[in-house]
Design an enzyme around this catalytic site. Sequence first.
Site, PDB file in Angstrom:
ATOM      1  N   ILE A   1       0.851  -1.190   0.000  1.00 35.03           N
ATOM      2  CA  ILE A   1       0.000   0.000   0.000  1.00 35.03           C
ATOM      3  C   ILE A   1       0.882   1.233   0.000  1.00 35.03           C
ATOM      4  CG2 ILE A   1      -1.808   1.256   1.223  1.00 35.03           C
ATOM      5  CD1 ILE A   1      -2.710  -1.391   2.434  1.00 35.03           C
ATOM      6  N   GLY A   2       0.913   1.914  -1.159  1.00 35.49           N
ATOM      7  CA  GLY A   2       1.704   3.129  -1.287  1.00 35.49           C
ATOM      8  C   GLY A   2       0.898   4.363  -0.952  1.00 35.49           C
ATOM      9  N   ASN A   3       1.523   5.505  -1.078  1.00 33.96           N
ATOM     10  CA  ASN A   3       0.853   6.760  -0.730  1.00 33.96           C
ATOM     11  C   ASN A   3      -0.315   7.075  -1.648  1.00 33.96           C
ATOM     12  OD1 ASN A   3       2.396   7.887   1.549  1.00 33.96           O
ATOM     13  ND2 ASN A   3       4.097   7.826   0.112  1.00 33.96           N
TER      14      ASN A   3
ATOM     15  N   ASP B   1       7.872   0.467   3.098  1.00 31.31           N
ATOM     16  CA  ASP B   1       8.138   0.267   1.676  1.00 31.31           C
ATOM     17  C   ASP B   1       9.633   0.303   1.387  1.00 31.31           C
ATOM     18  OD1 ASP B   1       8.160   2.962   2.393  1.00 31.31           O
ATOM     19  OD2 ASP B   1       7.336   3.666   0.487  1.00 31.31           O
ATOM     20  N   ARG B   2      10.361   1.208   2.021  1.00 27.17           N
ATOM     21  CA  ARG B   2      11.806   1.275   1.819  1.00 27.17           C
ATOM     22  C   ARG B   2      12.487   0.012   2.344  1.00 27.17           C
ATOM     23  NH1 ARG B   2      14.367   6.319   4.433  1.00 27.17           N
ATOM     24  NH2 ARG B   2      16.145   5.653   3.146  1.00 27.17           N
TER      25      ARG B   2
ATOM     26  N   ASP C   1      14.005   4.407  -5.350  1.00 29.58           N
ATOM     27  CA  ASP C   1      12.574   4.189  -5.585  1.00 29.58           C
ATOM     28  C   ASP C   1      11.949   5.490  -6.057  1.00 29.58           C
ATOM     29  OD1 ASP C   1       9.926   3.480  -5.615  1.00 29.58           O
ATOM     30  OD2 ASP C   1       9.806   2.911  -3.503  1.00 29.58           O
TER      31      ASP C   1
END
Length: 291
Positions: A10-12, A120-121, A140
């Site tokens: 789930i990204g921003n 995420d990182r 990224d």
Amino acid sequence: MEQSWLALVIGNTRLHWGYFYQERFVGAWHTPHINEPCATQLAAGGFQSDVWSQQLPIWYAQLSPTQKRLLPADSLPPKLWIASVVPQQTALWIAVAPQSHSISRGHIPISHLYESIGIDRAINLLGAGTVIGWPVLVIDGGTALTLTAGVSQENMQQPAAQGSPGRFYGGAILPGLRLQRETLTDNTAALAALIQDTGLAGEISLPPRWANETNGAIASGLFYALAATLTDYIHAWWQQFPTGDVILTGGDAPQIHSILRQRTPEIASRVQIKPTLMFYGVAAYRSTRLA
């Protein structure tokens, strides 16, 4: 162990889905965030509902016959392994699929991760270390442009930490290409009507450095500054780790690689593009937890 499972990152701004059959990566797709009404429908109707089918636009049609044969007969499974930087979205998906696993920073098998580092990182770094090896620098290109470096314990001439094959080395965060452009639009009223497109989709052709109109000036500032910044970081990385790998991932990875290829082809030739890196990080995390 489940035969098939889903990695949900789930990204921003978007949901990133990776489908696995056992340990084999089958395919990926991307969808918008869901809202509470959608989550309620999913929770009530399960993964056979119309709402769920909307999470799979065009993806199934893109699979090869071999990939389709890997899919279970009862459609995609509700077992999710979730890596998220948006707590509200995490809560909605946990409500939809209560047996899902939400990735915990404390269980990621990389040592020296600081407390607030984005999941995420960390997952991208784990994927890079697992698939490519250490030392590795992950760039990224998403909503934010992040640089995340990792090394092996041997690189640091230290004993390996228990259960941690890799060690976080350091990194940096700056606004991504689209966020930089949007900042100009949102905060410089005179530019809002002038900014149409700075060429952020598809192959990028570098504009003249010294522009004579607004769009060109914005493109020049974005692209040449990005190339200079990344070149500086990559040079510094290779000075410390001459054999270290550099991996580009994220939605803007092809555009960033295009910029580097035109400005510094010798650097671009050593930079790999891995758009599905995040999913291999989730798979590596899952393997350690199941073990």
